[in-house]
Design a protein around this motif. Sequence first.
Motif, PDB file in Angstrom:
ATOM      1  N   THR A   8       0.972  -1.259   0.117  1.00 26.09           N
ATOM      2  CA  THR A   8      -0.500  -0.086   0.329  1.00 26.09           C
ATOM      3  C   THR A   8       1.101   1.154  -0.408  1.00 26.09           C
ATOM      4  N   LYS A  14      -9.678 -14.080  -3.922  1.00 31.05           N
ATOM      5  CA  LYS A  14      -9.859 -13.724  -2.231  1.00 31.05           C
ATOM      6  C   LYS A  14      -8.482 -12.589  -2.362  1.00 31.05           C
ATOM      7  N   GLN A  69      -9.436  -9.863  -4.528  1.00 38.20           N
ATOM      8  CA  GLN A  69     -10.509  -8.690  -3.738  1.00 38.20           C
ATOM      9  C   GLN A  69      -9.631  -7.813  -2.641  1.00 38.20           C
ATOM     10  N   GLN A  70      -8.694  -8.562  -1.875  1.00 40.96           N
ATOM     11  CA  GLN A  70      -8.425  -7.860  -1.018  1.00 40.96           C
ATOM     12  C   GLN A  70      -7.185  -6.865  -1.622  1.00 40.96           C
ATOM     13  N   HIS A 101      -7.733  -5.052  -3.796  1.00 46.93           N
ATOM     14  CA  HIS A 101      -8.720  -4.400  -4.827  1.00 46.93           C
ATOM     15  C   HIS A 101      -8.885  -3.584  -3.783  1.00 46.93           C
ATOM     16  N   GLN A 102      -9.114  -3.392  -3.052  1.00 45.58           N
ATOM     17  CA  GLN A 102     -10.266  -3.265  -1.549  1.00 45.58           C
ATOM     18  C   GLN A 102      -8.975  -2.744  -0.982  1.00 45.58           C
ATOM     19  N   GLY A 149     -12.621  -7.885  -8.624  1.00 46.99           N
ATOM     20  CA  GLY A 149     -12.246  -6.876  -8.338  1.00 46.99           C
ATOM     21  C   GLY A 149     -10.658  -5.990  -9.381  1.00 46.99           C
TER      22      GLY A 149
END
Length: 169
Positions: free
Chosen positions: A37, A74, A77-78, A80-81, A115
């Motif tokens: 991140t 998953k 998805q994580q 992307h989130q 995502g």
Amino acid sequence: SEFKITRSVLEVFLKHHNALLLTTKSDLVLRDLDLLTEIGKTGFLNVLITLPTVDEGLRKKIEPNAPSVEKRLKTIQQLHQAGLKTGVTAIPLLPNISDDAASVESLVKAVSEAGADYMIVDLLNFRGETRSRFMEFVSTNYPELRTEYPRIYKTDYCDKDYSKQVRKQ
């Protein structure tokens, strides 16, 4: 995993604001989500998850030691989130096994719903020892395709007309 080598490498990328394209099959990438991140905020970052099929039975045959389809979806998805640019490498698609319209559509739908921002698709190649190893796999699991593969793989790469049809999908 206990040595945290990947984490050390990511810390260097963060420190120097280097661009990073990270490709993995593993959901363990999430252990370093905090660093990824930060890298994403300071520079170019793409995380690619390799997922050549959403058919768990086929996944077990071709990638027996890799994380399940569900775990990888998953993970996408994580990522992307968390706001990270996330792609999928759907490589390799397997001619006459996982490259039909229904299989590709299921794959695209699943990664899109998870995502993923984009997907890179390519067919199996027969470079190096892949030809002999994969032909053994075909003979064992798909004996009806034993004559088809040599026909569409006269070189290390899939027949151009065949691959063009798959890409068109």
